[in-house]
Design an enzyme around this catalytic site. Structure first.
Site, mmCIF file in Angstrom:
data_model
loop_
_atom_site.group_PDB
_atom_site.id
_atom_site.type_symbol
_atom_site.label_atom_id
_atom_site.label_comp_id
_atom_site.label_asym_id
_atom_site.label_seq_id
_atom_site.Cartn_x
_atom_site.Cartn_y
_atom_site.Cartn_z
ATOM 1 N N HIS A 17 0.831 -1.204 0.000
ATOM 2 C CA HIS A 17 0.000 0.000 0.000
ATOM 3 C C HIS A 17 0.861 1.249 0.000
ATOM 4 C CE1 HIS A 17 -0.349 0.823 4.661
ATOM 5 N NE2 HIS A 17 0.884 0.682 4.278
ATOM 6 N N CYS A 36 5.490 5.506 4.901
ATOM 7 C CA CYS A 36 4.279 4.897 4.323
ATOM 8 C C CYS A 36 3.766 5.687 3.121
ATOM 9 C CB CYS A 36 3.186 4.740 5.382
ATOM 10 S SG CYS A 36 3.388 3.226 6.343
ATOM 11 N N HIS A 42 4.988 -0.164 -0.444
ATOM 12 C CA HIS A 42 5.727 -1.060 0.446
ATOM 13 C C HIS A 42 4.717 -2.058 0.978
ATOM 14 C CE1 HIS A 42 3.897 1.891 3.080
ATOM 15 N NE2 HIS A 42 3.854 0.940 3.994
ATOM 16 N N HIS A 44 3.112 -5.073 3.797
ATOM 17 C CA HIS A 44 2.924 -5.517 5.185
ATOM 18 C C HIS A 44 2.417 -6.951 5.181
ATOM 19 C CE1 HIS A 44 3.438 -1.616 7.123
ATOM 20 N NE2 HIS A 44 2.720 -1.087 6.139
ATOM 21 N N ASP A 82 -5.004 -10.632 -0.701
ATOM 22 C CA ASP A 82 -3.664 -11.214 -0.559
ATOM 23 C C ASP A 82 -2.834 -11.012 -1.834
ATOM 24 O OD1 ASP A 82 -1.639 -12.682 0.783
ATOM 25 O OD2 ASP A 82 -2.209 -14.484 -0.328
ATOM 26 N N HIS A 83 -1.588 -10.563 -1.654
ATOM 27 C CA HIS A 83 -0.663 -10.316 -2.761
ATOM 28 C C HIS A 83 -1.195 -9.265 -3.728
ATOM 29 C CE1 HIS A 83 1.346 -13.733 -1.031
ATOM 30 N NE2 HIS A 83 2.388 -13.484 -1.798
ATOM 31 N N GLU A 127 -1.040 -4.603 11.541
ATOM 32 C CA GLU A 127 -0.256 -4.183 10.377
ATOM 33 C C GLU A 127 1.211 -4.544 10.615
ATOM 34 O OE1 GLU A 127 -1.123 -0.573 7.727
ATOM 35 O OE2 GLU A 127 0.419 0.113 9.103
HETATM 36 NI NI NI Z 1 2.536 0.905 5.588
#
Ligand code: NI
Length: 138
Positions: A17, A36, A42, A44, A82-83, A127
């Site tokens: 995200h 972020c 990047h 998580h 996911d992914h 997160e």
């Molecule tokens: Ni983040």
């Protein structure tokens, strides 16, 4: 007397995200969101804990079959996120900043529609190991 029991299921998904407010300039986004706000995204490893509260069924002894709960979460949440790059690949976050707060509310709305209202539903979303959110808040 009601004998309510809470049952939990833990699931994981990995997603990328970027936190960004398009109404702000670069400096403000950088100040507020820091790393972020990285333009190239990047990732998580999100951990989702689904909590259901209800009374054990007299026939099964289950509040809710956790295999069915796992399937429900996989089909509706994990397969969806996911992914994925949350900003780019999902309709839910096209115009919604994918903070943990917003993600948990989106997930709640999806799951709440699939789970009988006789169950109380509460979600916790990690997160990182140290940063996590809960919804509903109480
Ligand atoms: Ni983040």
């Amino acid at each position: 007397m009601s004998e309510k029991v809470a049952v939990y299921r833990r699931e994981n998904f990995n997603a990328a995200h970027r936190l960004h407010n398009p109404a702000w300039d670069e400096a403000t986004n950088d100040r507020v969101f820091g790393k972020c706000n990285n333009p190239n995204y990047h990732g998580h490893n999100y951990e989702l804990i689904v909590k259901l509260i209800g009374e054990p069924d007299p026939a099964t002894g289950y509040v809710y079959d956790l295999k069915l709960l796992s399937d429900l979460v996989k089909e509706n949440i994990i397969d969806r996120f996911d992914h994925k790059n949350l900003n780019e690949d999902t309709v839910e976050f096209k115009n919604l900043n994918p903070t943990a707060e917003n993600i948990v509310v989106v997930i709640y709305k999806i799951l709440r529609a699939k789970i009988d209202s006789k169950y109380d539903l509460k979600l916790r979303l990690y997160e990182t190991e140290r940063n996590f959110v809960e919804y509903p808040a109480n």
